[in-house]
Enzyme design. Sequence first.
Site, PDB file in Angstrom:
ATOM      1  N   CYS A  98      -5.943  -3.212   7.252  1.00 47.64           N
ATOM      2  CA  CYS A  98      -7.210  -2.514   7.422  1.00 47.64           C
ATOM      3  C   CYS A  98      -8.360  -3.183   6.706  1.00 47.64           C
ATOM      4  O   CYS A  98      -9.521  -3.025   7.106  1.00 47.64           O
ATOM      5  CB  CYS A  98      -7.055  -1.065   6.960  1.00 47.64           C
TER       6      CYS A  98
ATOM      7  N   CYS B  81       0.832  -1.196   0.000  1.00 46.76           N
ATOM      8  CA  CYS B  81       0.000   0.000   0.000  1.00 46.76           C
ATOM      9  C   CYS B  81       0.872   1.254   0.000  1.00 46.76           C
ATOM     10  O   CYS B  81       0.625   2.202  -0.746  1.00 46.76           O
ATOM     11  CB  CYS B  81      -0.918  -0.016   1.217  1.00 46.76           C
TER      12      CYS B  81
END
EC number: 2.8.1.13
Length: 369
Positions: free
Chosen positions: A209, A113
């Site tokens: 997440c 990410c």
Amino acid sequence: MQADFQLGPDLKGKRIVVAMSGGVDSSVVAALAARSGAETIGVTLQLYDHGAAVGRTGSCCAGQDIRDARAVCDKLGIAHYVFDHESAFRTSVIDQFADEYLAGRTPIPCVRCNMGVKFTDLFRLARELGADALATGHYVRRVLGPEGPELHRAADPARDQSYFLFATTREQLDFLRFPLGGMPKPEVRAIAAELGLGVAAKPDSQDICFVPDGDYARLVRKLRPEAETEGEIVDLTGRVLGRHKGLIHFTVGQRKGLELGGQPEPLYVIRLDAAEQRVIVGPKRALAVGAARLSDINWIGGSYTGSLTAKVRSLAKPVPAALDGDRILFPQGEYGVSPGQAAVLYAGDRVLGGGWIEATEAAELAVAA
């Protein structure tokens, strides 16, 4: 409240884009940037379907998080922009996460990410907005050294995120700022409370997440139904000891869940063979790794040639290591080294770079090339 925002004299009065996830850390960065007198712009990347993420806890850059970031910007009187990057995030992070598990590897989606949507795309957006710097809420330090900016561990070891940023390039370091690297978390929350920010007591997001309940196998199973292909559990000689219900349920170093009774000593997962759908197990001593082959090595250490330490997991302690071409050597042996993870190299607190672990060599077999 801390009087000085660590931007450097070259950015005084300039334009700063702040990457805002909706959490307390990035919100405080935005507040400190605005307080410094810089023209501050908050940018949030929407990484999930907005509706599906409403009310989810432990997430990042979705639903309530976007509303929280907007509320902070409204209170600070700064601009806030939201960009839809759901498709890019799914392709470069979530799908890659599932494919790595399918291949018998242990992925680190937070690094992917940061390498992709968090830095590469944000850099482009920040430059399109005419920014002079991009500030984030990561707990790392940017230190000016004799050869330019260096990446260092955070002052608070419990919050340090340098392992996840090993792929940061020298060009990115020129543009990045990490104002929280010298602060403990309680101080950050105190600043947020003092400023009356609604996120002051907001819980931290989880490491991964998009798996808020921690059930990685269920997510991989949903994306890749073939991930639950059954196979054999074998010892180091190839002797069949039992069967498993899918490689996605195992990682290197795992002991629980093997369900192999009657063995003379405890057994651990030594490696995963995706081609044969086999889980190879053995005694703990067999986990010792003497070397690992790395791919996509990123070096930001300049001309440094001194001694190194390495971390092979985010929570591991740095151990003595040496870099020999694309191999990292562990003279004392290291445990828990798993393909798919990263090996991050340090000189003291300074991050020198790192690479992705492709394969490992048992301690008794590893020798320098």
